[in-house]
Motif scaffolding. Structure first.
Motif, PDB file in Angstrom:
ATOM      1  N   LEU A  54     -18.349   8.691  18.956  1.00  0.00           N
ATOM      2  CA  LEU A  54     -18.600   7.775  17.831  1.00  0.00           C
ATOM      3  C   LEU A  54     -19.311   8.456  16.682  1.00  0.00           C
ATOM      4  O   LEU A  54     -19.020   8.191  15.513  1.00  0.00           O
ATOM      5  CB  LEU A  54     -19.436   6.590  18.324  1.00  0.00           C
ATOM      6  N   ASP A  59     -19.060  11.399  15.661  1.00  0.00           N
ATOM      7  CA  ASP A  59     -18.143  12.212  14.861  1.00  0.00           C
ATOM      8  C   ASP A  59     -17.145  11.340  14.115  1.00  0.00           C
ATOM      9  O   ASP A  59     -16.763  11.615  12.995  1.00  0.00           O
ATOM     10  CB  ASP A  59     -17.396  13.200  15.770  1.00  0.00           C
ATOM     11  N   ARG A  60     -16.752  10.274  14.808  1.00  0.00           N
ATOM     12  CA  ARG A  60     -15.699   9.430  14.249  1.00  0.00           C
ATOM     13  C   ARG A  60     -16.183   8.588  13.070  1.00  0.00           C
ATOM     14  O   ARG A  60     -15.450   8.385  12.113  1.00  0.00           O
ATOM     15  CB  ARG A  60     -15.198   8.529  15.380  1.00  0.00           C
ATOM     16  N   PHE A  61     -17.423   8.119  13.169  1.00  0.00           N
ATOM     17  CA  PHE A  61     -17.955   7.268  12.090  1.00  0.00           C
ATOM     18  C   PHE A  61     -18.922   8.087  11.245  1.00  0.00           C
ATOM     19  O   PHE A  61     -20.095   8.198  11.555  1.00  0.00           O
ATOM     20  CB  PHE A  61     -18.611   6.011  12.664  1.00  0.00           C
ATOM     21  N   ASP A  62     -18.378   8.672  10.221  1.00  0.00           N
ATOM     22  CA  ASP A  62     -19.143   9.605   9.408  1.00  0.00           C
ATOM     23  C   ASP A  62     -19.858   8.850   8.289  1.00  0.00           C
ATOM     24  O   ASP A  62     -19.216   8.286   7.399  1.00  0.00           O
ATOM     25  CB  ASP A  62     -18.171  10.642   8.813  1.00  0.00           C
ATOM     26  N   GLU A 111     -18.539   5.272   6.588  1.00  0.00           N
ATOM     27  CA  GLU A 111     -17.998   4.553   7.748  1.00  0.00           C
ATOM     28  C   GLU A 111     -19.110   3.930   8.576  1.00  0.00           C
ATOM     29  O   GLU A 111     -20.173   4.523   8.761  1.00  0.00           O
ATOM     30  CB  GLU A 111     -17.165   5.520   8.601  1.00  0.00           C
ATOM     31  N   LEU A 145     -19.956   1.569  12.206  1.00  0.00           N
ATOM     32  CA  LEU A 145     -19.421   1.128  13.493  1.00  0.00           C
ATOM     33  C   LEU A 145     -19.636  -0.371  13.683  1.00  0.00           C
ATOM     34  O   LEU A 145     -20.768  -0.860  13.628  1.00  0.00           O
ATOM     35  CB  LEU A 145     -20.104   1.890  14.644  1.00  0.00           C
ATOM     36  N   GLU A 171     -10.200  -1.399  21.119  1.00  0.00           N
ATOM     37  CA  GLU A 171     -10.131   0.067  21.186  1.00  0.00           C
ATOM     38  C   GLU A 171     -11.525   0.683  21.330  1.00  0.00           C
ATOM     39  O   GLU A 171     -11.685   1.756  21.912  1.00  0.00           O
ATOM     40  CB  GLU A 171      -9.458   0.565  19.898  1.00  0.00           C
ATOM     41  N   LEU A 172     -12.518  -0.012  20.786  1.00  0.00           N
ATOM     42  CA  LEU A 172     -13.888   0.536  20.799  1.00  0.00           C
ATOM     43  C   LEU A 172     -14.773  -0.109  21.864  1.00  0.00           C
ATOM     44  O   LEU A 172     -15.935   0.256  22.017  1.00  0.00           O
ATOM     45  CB  LEU A 172     -14.526   0.329  19.424  1.00  0.00           C
ATOM     46  N   LYS A 211     -26.858  14.707  13.924  1.00  0.00           N
ATOM     47  CA  LYS A 211     -25.909  13.655  13.584  1.00  0.00           C
ATOM     48  C   LYS A 211     -26.559  12.278  13.436  1.00  0.00           C
ATOM     49  O   LYS A 211     -27.484  11.943  14.172  1.00  0.00           O
ATOM     50  CB  LYS A 211     -24.835  13.555  14.680  1.00  0.00           C
ATOM     51  N   ILE A 263     -25.500   7.978  12.541  1.00  0.00           N
ATOM     52  CA  ILE A 263     -24.408   6.999  12.489  1.00  0.00           C
ATOM     53  C   ILE A 263     -24.956   5.700  11.904  1.00  0.00           C
ATOM     54  O   ILE A 263     -26.128   5.352  12.130  1.00  0.00           O
ATOM     55  CB  ILE A 263     -23.800   6.754  13.895  1.00  0.00           C
ATOM     56  N   GLU A 289     -24.391   6.737  23.477  1.00  0.00           N
ATOM     57  CA  GLU A 289     -23.956   8.084  23.095  1.00  0.00           C
ATOM     58  C   GLU A 289     -25.141   8.918  22.590  1.00  0.00           C
ATOM     59  O   GLU A 289     -25.282  10.095  22.945  1.00  0.00           O
ATOM     60  CB  GLU A 289     -22.866   8.001  22.018  1.00  0.00           C
TER      61      GLU A 289
END
Lengths: 364, 325
Positions: A2, A4-7, A12, A14, A26-27, A218, A220, A236
């Motif tokens: 997550l 990496d995916r939600f930058d 972005e 979540l 999906e999440l 990182k 988020i 995570e």
């Protein structure tokens, strides 16, 4: 992954369960519906406990209190820590403390002006309530650094608000965490206000989450009223921290429905329409809709939940209020480890004076 | 003449000076639309706009440090730190920077600013909202520290502070913010910085106090008078640099001196006053200097704060000690 995916640099965020209780399959995290129900019940208790504290303050039975109304899902993140992990709270963390297992009566007692209310927090690896905004992230970095240096796989989660990110010590904490790769999870509850000052006056950054990039780790940005997003991000972040992949910053977007504390009136600095606009995003409403769609919640059941919550909260109030008053001597025996002869004299003077005047009964 | 409390008196002082001098600006957390957590700057943003009454990010060091820069840049900042307990976050900027700028630049960069700090205990507040760390500041050369005890002085000291030419830390006794109403002239006047005032004349002993403790000292003096003891009460008003002369001449007159403050005893201002009295009035003293102060322990939460704080009863007990010495 997550983080990496939600930058946050791309704006972005979540979200897994939306305000209407619809889940992005999906999440969907590995959180059972039974566990979600349990969380809903605890968050309901949290809300009632919080409102009760406010009422107690209004009746003169409690001191200044900082409510968590609206932030219940973000506060519930504390439930996902493991037993060896550390919880480092600010003053607006009554909900998180409750989720961690700190007795509500003790939380009340603390806000009733008695430090002894929080005796026992050490067993839960909870640090004392921090009132100075932004000071505690450094403590969390230190605690988790110690875990790393001692080879213990525990992390520290530190709680603070959007206002705290303006303090110099926030920078220092983030920087140390980055440099030493400490297992720290920075939990920023961005409730949009530092007393009256809106989030846009705290930073020109598009997000708080993106600040992590500058420190080499990182971050988020998540919808903090969505318990599924809170759980997934926490899980995570904690796993990354625990496995030595470095600190993480989670910015939980939420909204303070109530005042900063019992000492201010938001009507003075916030338009009522703004509050109304945010009300549908209430973290409890979406859970009711979600659970109801599964046949796991009904209005009748809500009465039962609230009855049980009421009993629990009333018991905590009674316990807190019936706790024996601290003795004046308490002042003198907590600051220093070793006997302080001059302070001992000061204590004797006070006790003699209390004896002499009215036995101390009407002194305070 | 309007009757004002301390909050309104400070507000009036700021208002009048801002009217007169467009260089005066206010910065701090919640000072704008909210008007300050204690409403001291209430209405000023509405009147002077958000360019002169400015809400800042939440950072005491940021507020104090940029206030220094604003002063260098030609403005007269009035910076608010919300509670005295948060002063420590700004201490580098206060003690290492604004206190030394004049000296470091050999007078090229005087720092004309006022740092407002709600001060002291007695309001049933959380931790860090009830302390009295004035001794930390008094031990910092270059910092001027004032604390009013009544609405008249509150306005006059603020007006003087704004024109003083050095950094002034203006401590506001929050316990009596709204407790006392008194006549406050609308017209321009200053209460001189560096001058104490005898707020009650007496001949048998002297009580020195400031801020909220002045009221306790006056209560004690009243009770002592009923027993035939004539106590003089001196309101210090400026804690640093201190008006030794007023204290010493009073000590010489009465022969007995008691100092009372909320701050802990060790290293407190009471010790400084005692030392000065011993240095200059030793032979006039009939008893040792008595200190009625907070204790050398952390200020407790409010269930115990009334025991911690000095009050009229404790002052009377201290007075008996030196009267019967």
């Amino acid at each position: 992954m997550l983080f990496d995916r939600f930058d946050p640099l791309k704006g972005e965020k979540l979200e897994i369960m939306d305000k209407d209780g619809r889940v992005n399959e999906e999440l969907r995290p590995d959180l059972s519906d039974e566990r979600i129900k349990e969380l809903y019940v605890r968050m309901s208790v949290m809300r009632l406990a919080d409102r009760t504290a406010l009422n107690l303050q209004r009746e003169g039975r409690m001191g200044t209190y900082a409510p968590v109304y609206g932030q219940e899902a973000s506060q519930a993140s504390a439930a996902f820590l493991e037993s060896g992990d550390w919880l480092v709270p600010s003053y607006r963390e009554s909900g998180a403390l409750l989720m961690r297992g700190v007795p509500l009566s003790g939380i009340y007692r603390y806000w009733m002006g008695d430090e002894r209310g929080l005796i026992g927090i050490k067993d839960l690896r909870v640090l004392p309530v921090e009132v100075v905004v932004g000071s505690q992230p450094l403590h969390a970095v230190g605690v988790s650094w110690a875990m790393k240096l001692r080879g213990i796989k525990s992390i520290a989660a530190v709680y603070f608000g959007d206002g705290a990110t303006s303090e110099g010590s926030f920078h220092e904490a983030m920087n140390f965490a980055g440099v030493f790769g400490t297992p720290t999870v920075f939990v920023c509850q961005n409730n949009q206000f530092a007393i009256s000052v809106p989030r846009r006056v705290q930073t020109r950054s598009k997000s708080i989450a993106q600040k992590a990039n500058a420190y080499g780790f990182k971050g988020i940005q998540i919808y903090g009223n969505d318990i599924m997003a809170v759980y997934a991000a926490m899980k995570e972040a904690m796993s990354d921290a625990r496995e030595g992949r470095g600190p993480r910053l989670i910015e939980m977007l939420t909204y303070r429905f109530g005042p900063h504390t019992t000492a201010d009136d938001p009507a003075k600095y916030r338009d009522a329409s703004e509050l109304e606009k945010n009300k549908p995003f209430d973290p409890l409403i979406r859970l009711r809709l979600y659970l109801s769609s599964l046949g796991m919640w009904s209005e009748e059941e809500e009465y039962e939940i609230m009855d049980a919550a009421k009993t629990e909260v009333e018991k905590a109030v009674a316990e807190a209020e019936s706790a024996p008053k601290p003795s004046p001597s308490d002042i003198f025996h907590n600051t220093w480890k070793r006997e302080h002869t001059y302070l001992k004299r000061q204590e004797s003077e006070l006790l003699a004076l209390l004896q002499e005047t009215d036995g101390g009964a009407s002194h305070a | 003449m309007p009757k004002l409390n301390i909050v309104s008196a400070i507000n009036l002082a700021l208002d009048r000076e801002m009217e007169k001098n467009e260089r005066v600006v206010i910065i701090g957390e919640d000072v704008g639309r909210e008007g300050g957590v204690f409403r001291v700057t209430d209405g000023l943003q509405g009147k002077y706009g958000p360019e002169r009454v400015i809400d800042t990010p939440l950072s005491e060091g940021g507020i104090a440090g940029t206030a220094l820069g604003l002063a260098v840049g030609g403005l007269i900042p009035v910076a608010e730190i919300q509670f005295e307990g948060f002063m420590y976050l700004a201490l580098d900027q206060i003690a290492n920077q604004m206190a030394r700028y004049r000296s470091r630049s050999r007078g090229q960069y005087p720092i004309n600013l006022v740092l407002r700090l709600p001060w002291g205990g007695g309001i049933r507040a959380p931790e860090h909202h009830s302390d009295s760390p004035e001794a930390v500041l008094a031990n910092t050369p270059g910092i001027t520290v004032v604390q009013p005890s009544n609405p008249y002085d509150a306005k006059g000291l603020m007006t003087a502070a704004l024109r003083y030419g050095d950094p002034v830390i203006y401590c506001e006794p929050k316990r009596i913010y709204r407790a006392i109403k008194a006549e406050v002239p609308d017209e321009d006047y200053e209460v001189p910085i560096g001058k104490a005032a005898a707020v009650r004349e007496g001949t048998d002993m002297t009580i020195v106090a400031w801020g909220a403790m002045v009221r306790e000292a006056l209560r004690a003096a009243e009770e002592l008078a009923a027993d035939g003891v004539s106590a003089e009460v001196i309101d210090l008003r400026t804690i640093s640099p201190m008006d030794s002369d007023t204290i010493i001449s009073s000590a010489k007159k009465t022969g007995r001196l008691l100092v009372t403050h909320e701050a802990p005893k060790t290293g407190g201002i009471g010790a400084e006053i005692a030392a000065r009295v011993y240095e200059e009035a030793f032979t006039s003293l009939l008893a040792p200097v008595e200190r009625v102060t907070g204790y050398d322990a952390v200020m407790p939460l409010f269930k115990l704060e009334d025991y911690y704080l000095p009050n009229a009863k404790k002052i009377i007990a201290g007075a008996r000690k030196i009267l019967n010495y």
